[in-house]
Design an enzyme around this catalytic site. Structure first.
Site, PDB file in Angstrom:
ATOM      1  N   ASP A  64     -15.319 -31.226 -16.234  1.00 14.52           N
ATOM      2  CA  ASP A  64     -15.777 -32.201 -15.245  1.00 14.52           C
ATOM      3  C   ASP A  64     -14.556 -32.864 -14.626  1.00 14.52           C
ATOM      4  OD1 ASP A  64     -16.744 -34.756 -14.104  1.00 14.52           O
ATOM      5  OD2 ASP A  64     -18.621 -34.245 -15.098  1.00 14.52           O
ATOM      6  N   HIS A 128     -27.220 -28.728 -14.223  1.00 13.71           N
ATOM      7  CA  HIS A 128     -25.992 -28.614 -15.002  1.00 13.71           C
ATOM      8  C   HIS A 128     -26.096 -29.421 -16.290  1.00 13.71           C
ATOM      9  CE1 HIS A 128     -25.401 -32.030 -12.239  1.00 13.71           C
ATOM     10  NE2 HIS A 128     -24.544 -32.552 -13.115  1.00 13.71           N
ATOM     11  N   HIS A 130     -24.089 -31.310 -19.374  1.00 11.32           N
ATOM     12  CA  HIS A 130     -22.837 -31.971 -19.753  1.00 11.32           C
ATOM     13  C   HIS A 130     -22.621 -31.720 -21.239  1.00 11.32           C
ATOM     14  CE1 HIS A 130     -22.478 -34.575 -16.114  1.00 11.32           C
ATOM     15  NE2 HIS A 130     -23.765 -34.326 -16.074  1.00 11.32           N
TER      16      HIS A 130
END
Length: 175
Positions: A64, A128, A130
């Protein structure tokens, strides 16, 4: 007290079945014109750079750019899906399996007991997951969010490019 109380609908007699395929209406306002402008679609296509950790024909894992903390990774499908609940079950399983492998690598690299995995989809309308190493029980929320509150949250700062490259290489080697 019921946590989930469905409202009456033509399908009210259906029971929860996680193996069943259920048609979910698409949210048009997020889908219109998003594929060509989708940040994650561009990263998956190689049109934008990323600090890649894992890649195969269907999914991509990368760091990220605005991590909660060092090592914070994202796992995305290469195919565009706006909502995680719209992912085909096999693809969702593939993403979760990848996240598990990354979590094991993070436990070794960061010497942590826990790694969080969650879907949010707040900033980029492309499903998505994490994957974040946890150093504390409340460690999956950025300090800025905790300090500023949910209505004034700012994006966490970027980690320097050299550090990102080192972290991505270390996690790749540890997978």
């Amino acid at each position: 007290m019921a946590i989930f109380a469905p409202t009456a609908s033509p399908q009210a007699d259906l029971r929860l079945n996680c193996t069943a395929t259920i048609a979910v209406p698409k949210k048009k306002k997020f889908l219109e014109g998003r594929l060509e402008n989708c940040l994650f679609c561009k990263i998956a296509a190689g049109q934008l750079p990323a600090y890649k950790i894992y890649e195969d024909a269907d999914i991509l894992a990368f760091l990220d750019l605005h991590p909660i903390r060092e090592g914070h990774a994202l796992v995305i499908p290469k195919e565009h899906h706006v909502w995680f609940e719209d992912l085909p079950p096999a693809l969702a399983t593939q993403m979760t399996t990848c996240a598990q492998q990354i979590a094991r690598a993070m436990k070794q690299v960061y010497q942590v007991e826990r790694v969080a995995m969650f879907y949010t989809g707040i900033h980029v309308p492309h499903a998505h997951a994490h994957v974040v190493p946890m150093h504390h029980v409340h460690d999956v929320t950025s300090a800025a969010y905790l300090r500023e509150g949910p209505d004034s949250f700012t994006t966490p700062p970027q980690i320097p490019a050299e550090t990102m490259a080192e972290v991505a290489a270390l996690l790749r080697r540890t997978l």
